[in-house]
Design a protein around this motif. Structure first.
Motif, PDB file in Angstrom:
ATOM      1  N   SER A 128       0.820  -1.209   0.000  1.00 43.45           N
ATOM      2  CA  SER A 128       0.000   0.000   0.000  1.00 43.45           C
ATOM      3  C   SER A 128       0.856   1.262   0.000  1.00 43.45           C
ATOM      4  N   ASN A 132       0.406   4.028  -2.979  1.00 37.76           N
ATOM      5  CA  ASN A 132      -0.114   5.351  -2.641  1.00 37.76           C
ATOM      6  C   ASN A 132       0.835   6.490  -2.984  1.00 37.76           C
ATOM      7  N   GLU A 133       2.031   6.163  -3.462  1.00 36.47           N
ATOM      8  CA  GLU A 133       2.985   7.198  -3.833  1.00 36.47           C
ATOM      9  C   GLU A 133       2.903   7.516  -5.322  1.00 36.47           C
TER      10      GLU A 133
END
Length: 296
Positions: A128, A132-133
């Protein structure tokens, strides 16, 4: 009787194609000038015996009445973002895949049983964190090759470069008898490990630091003791300098009182020297943020 010792991994290791040695003075003259990096640290909860994390036999620890117990700690990965939006990880966090199916992820049964895998969690997981980056994951910097610092590897794309300290892969310990197989399986199919190009003198002692990106923003510092090839890092960020100690100091109490780790180290004298080196650096630059190995 001499015990057999095993390398951390037999996976190939080559000199990295990035980084150049520079003097300690060069790094230190730049520390207090903000840079262009951004850092975000993500932690998951864990626990370990304090006697491994801290030398409870030290006079200061005895005077404070510190006893062995299960200490609440964290497993941390640091996200290092460059201005072009590409990012790197310092250590790897915990992969959801590893916890769901340790055997498939490469963790041997002995290490699973005795290495604390069952008490790890992946909230948030390395998967995750990467998802998410924005930007691309360009590499992983390992402070050292221990299970709790490579538990995110199953989530790291196979082609991603992994950077380590000089001779870290070859560091020999008896405990590697149960760790080497796991490290080899998690590294299988990946490129050779990339050893950052530290200088060394005729006695083999590492000298200077490494300017990792060649722009004087991110430095690798040789800090042997916990493992032979252990490295710490210093980043010049938009918010000021950040020092990542790795496991030179696991705990806040150990850092504040200058007490090295307990049984979790390879060389006690070198460990004490590396801790003093980083604490002295921090004292000379009081505005520097310090990120410890396993506690804020």
């Amino acid at each position: 009787m001499t015990l057999f010792k095993f390398k951390a991994t037999t996976h190939a290791a080559h000199t990295a194609k990035i980084g150049k040695p520079v003097s300690w003075d060069t790094m230190e003259q730049l520390i207090d000038t903000p840079g262009n990096l951004k850092v975000k640290s993500v932690t998951t909860n864990w626990a370990a015996k304090l006697s491994g994390l801290l030398n409870i036999k030290d006079a200061q620890a005895k005077a404070a009445g510190i006893k062995d117990h299960d200490e609440s700690i964290e497993i941390t990965t640091h996200i290092l973002k460059r201005p072009n939006q590409d990012f790197y990880l310092i250590d790897t966090g915990v992969s959801e895949q590893l916890l769901q199916d340790p055997k498939e992820a490469g963790v041997g049964w002995m290490l699973k049983k005795y290495g604390g895998v069952d008490s790890m969690n992946a909230q948030p997981s390395t998967e995750s964190i990467i998802a998410n980056e924005s930007g691309n994951l360009k590499g992983v910097f390992l402070s050292h090759i221990h299970l709790d610092h490579v538990t995110g590897l199953p989530a790291i794309p196979k082609e991603t470069p992994i950077y380590i300290g000089k001779n870290e892969a070859d560091a020999q310990l008896t405990l590697n008898i149960i760790a080497q197989g796991t490290n080899n399986r998690m590294l299988a199919g990946r490129p050779a490990l990339q050893e950052l190009p530290f200088n060394q003198d005729i006695n083999g002692t590492l000298t200077d630091v490494v300017d990792v990106f060649g722009d004087q923003m991110f430095f690798a510092i040789p800090t042997p003791g916990h493992t032979i090839g252990h490295i710490s890092f210093l980043a010049r960020t938009t918010d000021g300098p950040i020092l990542f100690t790795g496991d030179v100091s696991h705990t806040r109490w150990g850092w504040d009182h200058g007490v090295e780790p307990g049984t979790f180290l390879a060389d006690r004298v070198a460990s004490k020297d590396s801790l003093k080196l980083l604490r002295d650096l921090s004292n000379r630059h009081p505005n520097m943020t310090v990120k410890l190995g396993h506690q804020e």
